[in-house]
Design an enzyme around this catalytic site. Structure first.
Site, mmCIF file in Angstrom:
data_model
loop_
_atom_site.group_PDB
_atom_site.id
_atom_site.type_symbol
_atom_site.label_atom_id
_atom_site.label_comp_id
_atom_site.label_asym_id
_atom_site.label_seq_id
_atom_site.Cartn_x
_atom_site.Cartn_y
_atom_site.Cartn_z
ATOM 1 N N SER A 140 0.838 -1.201 0.000
ATOM 2 C CA SER A 140 0.000 0.000 0.000
ATOM 3 C C SER A 140 0.874 1.251 0.000
ATOM 4 O O SER A 140 1.911 1.279 0.666
ATOM 5 C CB SER A 140 -0.899 0.008 1.236
ATOM 6 O OG SER A 140 -1.622 1.217 1.320
ATOM 7 N N PRO A 174 -1.155 12.303 3.856
ATOM 8 C CA PRO A 174 -1.329 13.370 4.843
ATOM 9 C C PRO A 174 -1.396 12.795 6.261
ATOM 10 O O PRO A 174 -1.775 11.634 6.447
ATOM 11 C CB PRO A 174 -2.660 14.017 4.446
ATOM 12 C CG PRO A 174 -3.374 13.021 3.615
ATOM 13 C CD PRO A 174 -2.334 12.152 2.974
ATOM 14 N N LYS A 224 2.656 -3.786 7.052
ATOM 15 C CA LYS A 224 2.953 -3.938 5.621
ATOM 16 C C LYS A 224 4.443 -3.696 5.356
ATOM 17 O O LYS A 224 5.068 -4.402 4.559
ATOM 18 C CB LYS A 224 2.086 -2.993 4.784
ATOM 19 C CG LYS A 224 0.618 -3.403 4.735
ATOM 20 C CD LYS A 224 -0.169 -2.537 3.777
ATOM 21 C CE LYS A 224 -1.649 -2.916 3.745
ATOM 22 N NZ LYS A 224 -1.905 -4.275 3.251
#
Length: 225
Positions: free
Chosen positions: A114, A125, A139
């Site tokens: 991701s 952000p 991840k």
């Protein structure tokens, strides 16, 4: 890649994993899928996919699926997301798959991660990072384990995922600051192209739709051909 070896897909029951399975079948490749439940079994078997039931969080299940007499050319993993009994599959599940792939002598491992993982943390952000932070840590651990495994790898970090037909505008870039959205079917097409491209070997990419970028950043598209 030989016509007798399988492409092993973990996460094929839905989302990007299901789109990847469809894409591979369209290329007339042999596909084996690891499913945690029977829910998607009939759909996948109707497509000609060999289904193995098992949980990626269970080492024995993973090894029973991968360490067989049927050669596996590549492993593609899209697993992650909702935790099972509080334990996320993003790291542990992928670690089990990576370790089994090493034992099996698999030629290539493609991990769908991701945007926001690793050095692409700069693309998101602060408010998004606050929400996704724990997931992205897992991840990143999976990405690092793959990089250090010795396997030939490709890591693809999609942006925000959209469930609509492919646009054909999905692109890969090594620019970690890029962010945007991309259709799941377009991620699948990029994964299938990476499978067949030596240029994608040992690379980490962000994947976005060139028409769905956040802001107007300048970046270089990576060509797989």
């Amino acid at each position: 890649m030989t016509t007798t070896s399988y492409i092993f897909v973990a996460g094929a029951s839905r989302g990007v994993g299901l789109e990847i399975a469809k894409c591979l079948i369209q290329q007339q490749l042999k596909v084996k899928a690891l499913l945690r439940t029977e829910a998607a079994r009939a759909e996948l078997e109707a497509m000609g996919i060999k289904v193995v039931l098992g949980d990626a969080l269970n080492v024995d299940d993973v090894e029973r699926a991968i360490l067989t007499n049927e050669p596996i050319y590549a492993v593609i993993s899209t697993i992650g997301g909702l935790p099972k009994d509080g334990e996320r599959a993003d790291y542990i599940g992928n670690k089990n798959l990576i370790d089994a792939a090493v034992k099996a002598g698999v030629q290539k491992f493609i991990l769908v991660s991701s945007i926001g993982s690793g050095n692409s943390v700069v693309a998101l952000p602060p408010q998004v990072l606050q929400t996704l932070g724990p997931v992205l840590v897992e991840k990143e651990k999976a990405e690092n384990h793959l990089i250090e495994s010795g396997l030939t790898y490709t890591i693809i970090r999609p942006g925000g995922l959209v469930s609509e037909p492919a646009t054909g505008n999905g692109v890969l870039t090594e620019e970690p600051r890029i962010s945007g959205s991309i259709h799941r079917a377009d991620v699948a097409q990029l994964v299938c192209r990476c499978l067949n491209s030596d240029r994608a070997n040992n690379k980490v990419f962000s994947a976005v739709d060139r028409n769905m970028l956040f802001g107007q950043p300048k970046f270089e598209e990576f060509t797989l051909d």
